[in-house]
Design a protein around this motif. Sequence first.
Motif, PDB file in Angstrom:
ATOM      1  N   ALA A  76       0.610  -1.209  -0.227  1.00  0.00           N
ATOM      2  CA  ALA A  76      -0.049  -0.127   0.095  1.00  0.00           C
ATOM      3  C   ALA A  76       0.892   1.420  -0.035  1.00  0.00           C
ATOM      4  N   ALA A  77       1.995   1.215   0.489  1.00  0.00           N
ATOM      5  CA  ALA A  77       2.871   2.245   0.621  1.00  0.00           C
ATOM      6  C   ALA A  77       3.600   2.725  -0.635  1.00  0.00           C
ATOM      7  N   SER A  87       5.727   1.572  -9.681  1.00  0.00           N
ATOM      8  CA  SER A  87       7.038   1.617 -10.581  1.00  0.00           C
ATOM      9  C   SER A  87       8.128   0.950  -9.660  1.00  0.00           C
ATOM     10  N   ASP A  88       7.928   0.895  -8.295  1.00  0.00           N
ATOM     11  CA  ASP A  88       8.762   0.293  -7.396  1.00  0.00           C
ATOM     12  C   ASP A  88       8.764  -1.116  -7.358  1.00  0.00           C
ATOM     13  N   THR A  89       9.647  -1.680  -6.610  1.00  0.00           N
ATOM     14  CA  THR A  89       9.489  -3.261  -6.527  1.00  0.00           C
ATOM     15  C   THR A  89       9.915  -3.472  -5.060  1.00  0.00           C
ATOM     16  N   PHE A  90       9.050  -3.862  -4.202  1.00  0.00           N
ATOM     17  CA  PHE A  90       8.775  -4.430  -2.962  1.00  0.00           C
ATOM     18  C   PHE A  90       8.936  -5.985  -2.794  1.00  0.00           C
ATOM     19  N   ALA A  91      10.296  -6.644  -2.406  1.00  0.00           N
ATOM     20  CA  ALA A  91      10.278  -7.881  -2.498  1.00  0.00           C
ATOM     21  C   ALA A  91      10.876  -8.715  -1.547  1.00  0.00           C
ATOM     22  N   VAL A 128      13.702  -6.205   0.193  1.00  0.00           N
ATOM     23  CA  VAL A 128      14.275  -5.520  -0.585  1.00  0.00           C
ATOM     24  C   VAL A 128      13.308  -4.549  -1.404  1.00  0.00           C
ATOM     25  N   LEU A 129      13.672  -3.350  -1.316  1.00  0.00           N
ATOM     26  CA  LEU A 129      12.868  -2.155  -2.162  1.00  0.00           C
ATOM     27  C   LEU A 129      13.663  -1.745  -3.075  1.00  0.00           C
ATOM     28  N   ILE A 130      13.170  -1.859  -4.396  1.00  0.00           N
ATOM     29  CA  ILE A 130      13.954  -1.207  -5.328  1.00  0.00           C
ATOM     30  C   ILE A 130      13.259   0.014  -6.165  1.00  0.00           C
ATOM     31  N   VAL A 171      10.124   3.615   4.387  1.00  0.00           N
ATOM     32  CA  VAL A 171      10.209   2.408   4.955  1.00  0.00           C
ATOM     33  C   VAL A 171      10.180   2.193   6.519  1.00  0.00           C
ATOM     34  N   GLN A 172      10.844   3.297   7.021  1.00  0.00           N
ATOM     35  CA  GLN A 172      10.944   3.363   8.701  1.00  0.00           C
ATOM     36  C   GLN A 172       9.379   3.739   9.207  1.00  0.00           C
ATOM     37  N   ASP A 173       8.745   4.363   8.249  1.00  0.00           N
ATOM     38  CA  ASP A 173       7.217   4.681   8.742  1.00  0.00           C
ATOM     39  C   ASP A 173       6.388   3.321   8.682  1.00  0.00           C
TER      40      ASP A 173
END
Length: 845
Positions: free
Chosen positions: A335-336, A340-344, A352-354, A371-373
């Motif tokens: 949701a965050a 276009s990003d990849t959260f795997a 890993v967040l790309i 990410v910290q949020d």
Amino acid sequence: MKEEHVEHGAVVLVVDDDPFIRLLARDAMEEIGLQVIEAADADAALAAIADRAPDIVLLDVVMPGTNGFDACRQARRLPHMEFCPIVMLTVLEDADSVTQAYEAGATDFVGKPINWQLLQYRVRFLLKAAASFRAVLKSDVQMANAQRISSVGSWEWHIGPDLVTWSAEMYRLCDLPPAAFSGSCRDFLAPLHPADRPRVEQAMRDALDHGAAYDLEHRLLRPDGTVRVVHGKADVVFGPDGKALAMSGTWQDITQRKLAEERIHYLANFDGLTDLPNRTLLEDRMRQAVLQARRHSHRVLALCINLDGFKLINDSYGHAVGDGLLRAVAVRAKAAVRESDTFARYASDEFVLIIPELGDHRDVLQAVQRVQDLFAAPFLVDAHLLRVTASIGVCLYPDDGDNVELVLKNADVAMHEAKASGRNCFKFYAQEMGRRIAEYVEMEHALRVALERQQFEVYYQPKVNLSSGRLSGVEALVRWNHPERGIVQPDTFIPLAEKTGLIGPIGAWVLRSACLQARRWHELGFDDLSVAVNLSAHQFEQQDVAALVTQILAETGLAARHLQLELTESMLMSDSDSMLAALRAIKAVGVTLALDDFGTGYSSLAYLKRFPIDVIKIDRSFVHNITTDPSDASLTRAIVLMAKSLKMRTVAEGVETPGQLGFLGAIHCDDVQGYYFSKPVPAAALTALLQAQREQALLPQGAAPQRTILLLDDEPHMLNALRRVFRNEHYRILHTTSALEAFELLATHRVQVILSDQRMAIMSGTTFLATVKELHPDTIRIILSGYTELESVIDAINRGAVYRFFTKPWDDEQLREQVRAAFDYHWRLHGSPDEQPAPAAGQQA
């Protein structure tokens, strides 16, 4: 059970490396009337096929050497084997293995453990199918068409009257009752999925217009809304005038295969627990991002995210809650992040967040904050409110790595640095950090594997007693027999073992192994041999060393007096009261305690008085230059004298030359060890050395003393002239053109008189003799010079470095007379050779 007929005489080849499986297979196949031949591996199977072509093959997958998949491929290339049924037998039932089996040419796939009754039915069916297939191959074109439509729905469209006939299987595929089908081409096309119908109609038109058979996959939409996928094939029949008369074809239901392919694709690219992209898809998307970044000259951001305390949650609440937390993190992350990003999910509790097309460095901090949020609010999992933080590693392409693998690796390295820095923080990657952490993590893992797989080996370096010249003991030194790096020295891995707590089990293993080996040597007749084992201060922190020693001595049967434990000076300094108590407990067991590397640390004499030390080991740094450096020689001599006054024994380490050995023998050091005798070797090599010394001691015993003179001149013709002067004097004459070699000769021989040239290239005679005075003060030193160098010579005489001074050219008789007087003077000071004690082992008279 009613037995079905099987053609008698059919031959089955059973290929399995397990003889028990082959026996069971033979019983099952012979029970249904088959002849059985066996093979234990792929090579034997291929030879059996070449010798006697079987009717069916039962082939194991996992075998030594060539595996079943490769064997199947090779078998298919042999004569008469193209259509022979091959049934794979294996415990591997994952999608990849099944796919690989069929791609290799397998006919069927049977999982282990084998249901033998079911296998009998399968073999019967496959033999019948193979027989039918062979019959079809012998038939005409009509039989070939029958072969193509076997076991699938078939249809035929008569174009003129627009009449379509279906097989019974077609009704099943379309889920239609016979009454619902009128037989027209329109009704034939009605079950097609609306999205696929144009493609099918175009393929039919192309076939009618150009005569080419069509072959395509498409979907059927059933009345209940379900979708089936079929593989359609069709041929056109033309009349003599070239006009299309009919079209016949098949629809094969491949729905399950398509579902399996989709499932395989999903499992290959997504994590089954969190529904996030997995490592494979992550790396693929990272490659795409890198390619775009190279093309457009921008950066790619990789954040490696590890959940702090995840193991504690798993251990406290169970794996179900742990899995629930991972799913909750995935939901919140989806949701965050942007589309276009990849959260795997990269590993167990690692994500890993790309972020491709990164703008500037401010975007990096914003991404880290996002990410910290994610972890600001607690996660509610199965009625448990879980507060979790994250350690984040930050890495940029191309700043921190020029390829996908390096960027992801460096992000992981930075994440480990964040964890080491207290967790709940982020760290940017730095090159030195990467090298250090990567080596540490890799080595720690390898060290744990080494302990589990017993990759350690104990080497032994002999210690030789200078009084007897024989081997008196050994020092046990652990080596790591790494499968890739070979033998790893202890200074590489012992510090890591101490940091990780592995030094306890490693040290206990070394101690037990050394005691066992010493016991074996005693059984071979080497009763007096002792073994020394090094101890680490961390072992005292982790365990009761005295209790461990007592237990191992009891288990191995080694007497306590044959075990020596080596300590370092730094160990005695740390918490000396508790260390004193521990050492006293160890001494109560009856073992010997040695102080290793004496002289390199604080070397406080108070420690020698306070702690129950039996042996002092002189460090190799003193021994190395003992024949040329007066300071090292004096310190070593002082250590030996001090040890004897305290009733302690001495062992000199690092002995590599005859000169070092001779000097140590002259100052009455008790034992020596070093490469002069042997480098550390495995137990078998040490056993051979022990057996060899039964015939002859490692060191010869000294002969009777005699008058010995050392001649030193860097001009060979002058040296030869001096030798001629004394050839009838019955001296033992040592001679050399090198001052360094002269030091070695002095260390290995008992020399009374030295005659040295003054003017030499590397070292002057006065400098040489001044050094000799420090190393061997009981020698008589004479100098020769053909130059007027009175100042340096007089200074040497005044300092006692030189006894006499002669100029060149000399008078032979006068020189002989002065040397005789020098020997007389030496004997008056130190006694004649007959009155002196015999030289120690390793030092010649």
